[in-house]
Design a protein around this motif. Sequence first.
Motif, PDB file in Angstrom:
ATOM      1  N   SER A 114       0.856  -1.193   0.000  1.00  0.00           N
ATOM      2  CA  SER A 114       0.000   0.000   0.000  1.00  0.00           C
ATOM      3  C   SER A 114       0.886   1.234   0.000  1.00  0.00           C
ATOM      4  CB  SER A 114      -0.908   0.008   1.243  1.00  0.00           C
ATOM      5  OG  SER A 114      -1.740  -1.130   1.249  1.00  0.00           O
ATOM      6  N   PHE A 115       0.593   2.186  -0.899  1.00  0.00           N
ATOM      7  CA  PHE A 115       1.426   3.384  -1.041  1.00  0.00           C
ATOM      8  C   PHE A 115       0.686   4.608  -0.501  1.00  0.00           C
ATOM      9  CE2 PHE A 115       2.870   0.438  -4.303  1.00  0.00           C
ATOM     10  CZ  PHE A 115       4.243   0.447  -4.089  1.00  0.00           C
ATOM     11  N   HIS A 116       1.460   5.526   0.088  1.00  0.00           N
ATOM     12  CA  HIS A 116       0.910   6.768   0.645  1.00  0.00           C
ATOM     13  C   HIS A 116       1.763   7.924   0.122  1.00  0.00           C
ATOM     14  CE1 HIS A 116      -1.024   3.873   3.306  1.00  0.00           C
ATOM     15  NE2 HIS A 116       0.186   3.397   3.578  1.00  0.00           N
ATOM     16  N   PRO A 117       1.482   8.378  -1.108  1.00  0.00           N
ATOM     17  CA  PRO A 117       2.358   9.349  -1.795  1.00  0.00           C
ATOM     18  C   PRO A 117       2.571  10.645  -1.016  1.00  0.00           C
ATOM     19  CG  PRO A 117       0.757   8.393  -3.306  1.00  0.00           C
ATOM     20  CD  PRO A 117       0.343   7.961  -1.944  1.00  0.00           C
ATOM     21  N   LYS A 118       1.548  11.106  -0.299  1.00  0.00           N
ATOM     22  CA  LYS A 118       1.668  12.397   0.398  1.00  0.00           C
ATOM     23  C   LYS A 118       2.836  12.401   1.382  1.00  0.00           C
ATOM     24  CE  LYS A 118      -0.858  15.617   3.375  1.00  0.00           C
ATOM     25  NZ  LYS A 118      -2.129  15.888   4.097  1.00  0.00           N
ATOM     26  N   PHE A 119       3.071  11.242   2.034  1.00  0.00           N
ATOM     27  CA  PHE A 119       4.121  11.173   3.051  1.00  0.00           C
ATOM     28  C   PHE A 119       5.343  10.391   2.573  1.00  0.00           C
ATOM     29  CE2 PHE A 119       0.131  11.644   5.442  1.00  0.00           C
ATOM     30  CZ  PHE A 119       0.419  12.818   6.124  1.00  0.00           C
ATOM     31  N   GLY A 120       5.352   9.946   1.314  1.00  0.00           N
ATOM     32  CA  GLY A 120       6.495   9.203   0.796  1.00  0.00           C
ATOM     33  C   GLY A 120       6.698   7.882   1.511  1.00  0.00           C
TER      34      GLY A 120
END
Length: 871
Positions: free
Chosen positions: A520-526
Amino acid sequence: MELILSHNNLDFDGLASMVAASRLHPGAVMAVTGKPAAQVREFLALHKDALPLLELKSVDLSEVTKVILVDTHSLSRAGTPAKLLSAHQLVIDVYDHHPSTPEDVKGEGELVEAVGANTTLMVELLQNHKLDISPFEATLLALGIYEDTGNLLFESTTARDASALSFLLAAGANLKVVGEFIERPMSRQQKSLLNTLLTAAQHYLIKGTRLLITTASVSDYIGGLAVLVHKISEIENLDLIFAVVKMDDRVHIVARGKGTNLAVNEVLVEFGGAGHAKAGSATVKNGDPVLIIQQILILLDERIVPEVRAREIMSTAVRSLPANSSISEARDMLLRYGHTGLPVVDGDLLAGIISRRDVDKAMQHLLGHAPVKGYMSRQVVSIEPDTPLSEIQELMISHDIGRLPVLDQGRLAGIISRSDVLRTLHGQAVPVNHQILRQRSRVQGREVLRLMEGLPLEVRDLFRLIQVLSREQGLKVYVVGGFVRDLLSGVPSLDVDLVVEGDGPGFAEVLGGALGTRVSFHPKFGTASMSIDGLNLDVVTARSEYYPSPASLPTVEGSSLKQDLYRRDFTINAMAIELDGAEFGNLIDYYGGYRDLQQSEIRTLHNLSFVDDPTRLLRALRFEQRCGFHLEAQTQQLLQNAIGDMVLHRLSRDRLRNEFILVLQEASAGKILARLSGLKAWDQILPGVPAQDLENRVRQADSACAFMADIGLWPSGDLWQVRLLALLQGMEAEEAEEALQKLHFERRLMVLAREFLQAENALKGFLSWEGELKKGTVHRVLGRLPREVLAAVLTVPELKPWVQEYLTAWTKVRILVTGKDLKQMNIPPGPLYAKLLASLWDARLEGKVNNEAEEIGLIKTLIKEETDVQH
């Protein structure tokens, strides 16, 4: 016979320790071997009547049953004959302040601690045993401490040495006598030898360590060689000094060092000597000074830890400004990150440095719009990645500058600040000495690897896979935070946090592919996350963060590992272990977390930590109580200041609620709540809820749930909810609901609170009117309520025995007549059914009916009574 011995060439520290030992072991005999040092011989010549010393050769060794060694671990250094060593019943006690060596004897009674003088240990024992000492004894003991600590100026001196001297001065120590024997003028022979040693001195540079080796040869013994070497150290500001002097048929070696890149005792032990990291000596009989110096140089080359280089302590991912940035932009960036200056770049190349002082002046002159390139310093002193620490230090001092850019072929690779240097040299700004860590790195590395070998197989396999993948990807990968803390504490952990210097999510994708698991990726927090065999794995890009305003959520930016660790809450959570390449298992601890973990201390990383994120306040108290730690003094003060500034009011209600729930879920929740109350923080969390008896109410909630479990009525719901309800005892339902609403608790919890408080009030009313609570009465109030509410009612002391009796009975009985049976008895459906069934429960609980026939008989009686009433 008990025999007290010290080392040969007896000094004042050894003599004083022997006298103190004679007080601690009454009846023991003091004996010396060989010639004492010159000053000690002069002292003994004056005071021989007060000091009953024997020569060892005059002692009947066959009568010796116990040897008391002071200021040495070594029987051979004490001149002990072989036949004494072979005595089967020999008991040995040791009092020493030198580090242990493999050749040292192991005492049955042993006190070995690192202080400046061995006499300090003996004085502390005299104090503990409440033994009075004479002014003469106090003077001799003071001589021992002053001599071995260089008048409290040697770096090996500790606060304990100073404290012991304070006690001795109060006991009448004569400083005039001390001065006469410590500050003796050099003899003509000593002056001549000192001049020879200075003339013969050879300077070397080994692995960045500056050292001096000198030698001399004299026909007769000249005392005070250690004093002469100390004088050389005052003249020559070097890292290491070795003096090799042949006197008569012996070669005397004396060494002094700063204890940074080499512990001198590690070299001297190879020659049968001893000492500390910073001072020591050895004597070689019939030795050759030339060969000894050659051996010393070989040992130094093998054992000196290379000097720290710029690349090891610099901050990478340097914050810089483009040359066309405005002064206003520079000011905002300096304020945001708390820097005192910033590099200015033109493309990849360093163009200059802009300081906060220059920016402030420009702003005063209304030049906020102007480009920084017009006001930056262009003559920049810079260094390269391989510049040694000593050169960095000299550059900062000679140019009076607080930061040095690190250039790699002209490109900005990092920056070193004055605090980085101080931290590495002295462990001041953040309490860790980088060079000490380097000295211990082999031991610590083995220890960390040993701990990692104890991890579950799936975790070890995961880390080895990460090692392989990081090497293939050319990335630096670390496991950080709570996992490292728990590993070093011996606590199992199922949460693994990885920091990647580079593309964290990209590495997570590669790792997930290799493991065959969904990422699972969370782009806002890298960041990215995945679950593997019950492990929760988070992968992040090394980042830093700043808080636009107090208590706000942070803004995150890419950065280096060092800055990533700096953004964390406490030093014990700011450690990392390398998982890539040859450095696998290396512990990285910039901020003293390992030391604080060993000392059970909780310490923030900077002074505005609680202001930036007030949830850390609650987290600090959770760690304190969960781990049995204590808040470091300054952290305690910062926490109290933050509470006084009402920082918890600045948090969003949702964040405060979530953190408060974590407190309620802790095993030591009661102690944490009591701490919050004692610190005057309770009203910032649940205003309106009385801060009374908080710890006891949590204990009552735990007891209630345990009782419910014993009778088969638990688990149902969460323990933390019962703890929260218990805190609301005695409140009005509307007040409690309002308090919970302020923290945005879910509607269901507010309903539970209302049901609990209404039941509490109702049962207290019945108890007040009737003087007791019948099971049927309790059943009518509690019979249909959720089990969290039943547990909460059990926390009310005056209701507990009645409710326990009811619940115990309730679990053992059931009514057999049902609504279907009532219908078959031709009783028309309606409210009467509930009334009849409730009466059956009352009768069953009170033991008035015991079977179905009696229940039916009771129903018939009740129907008849109901009919008579209607007529």
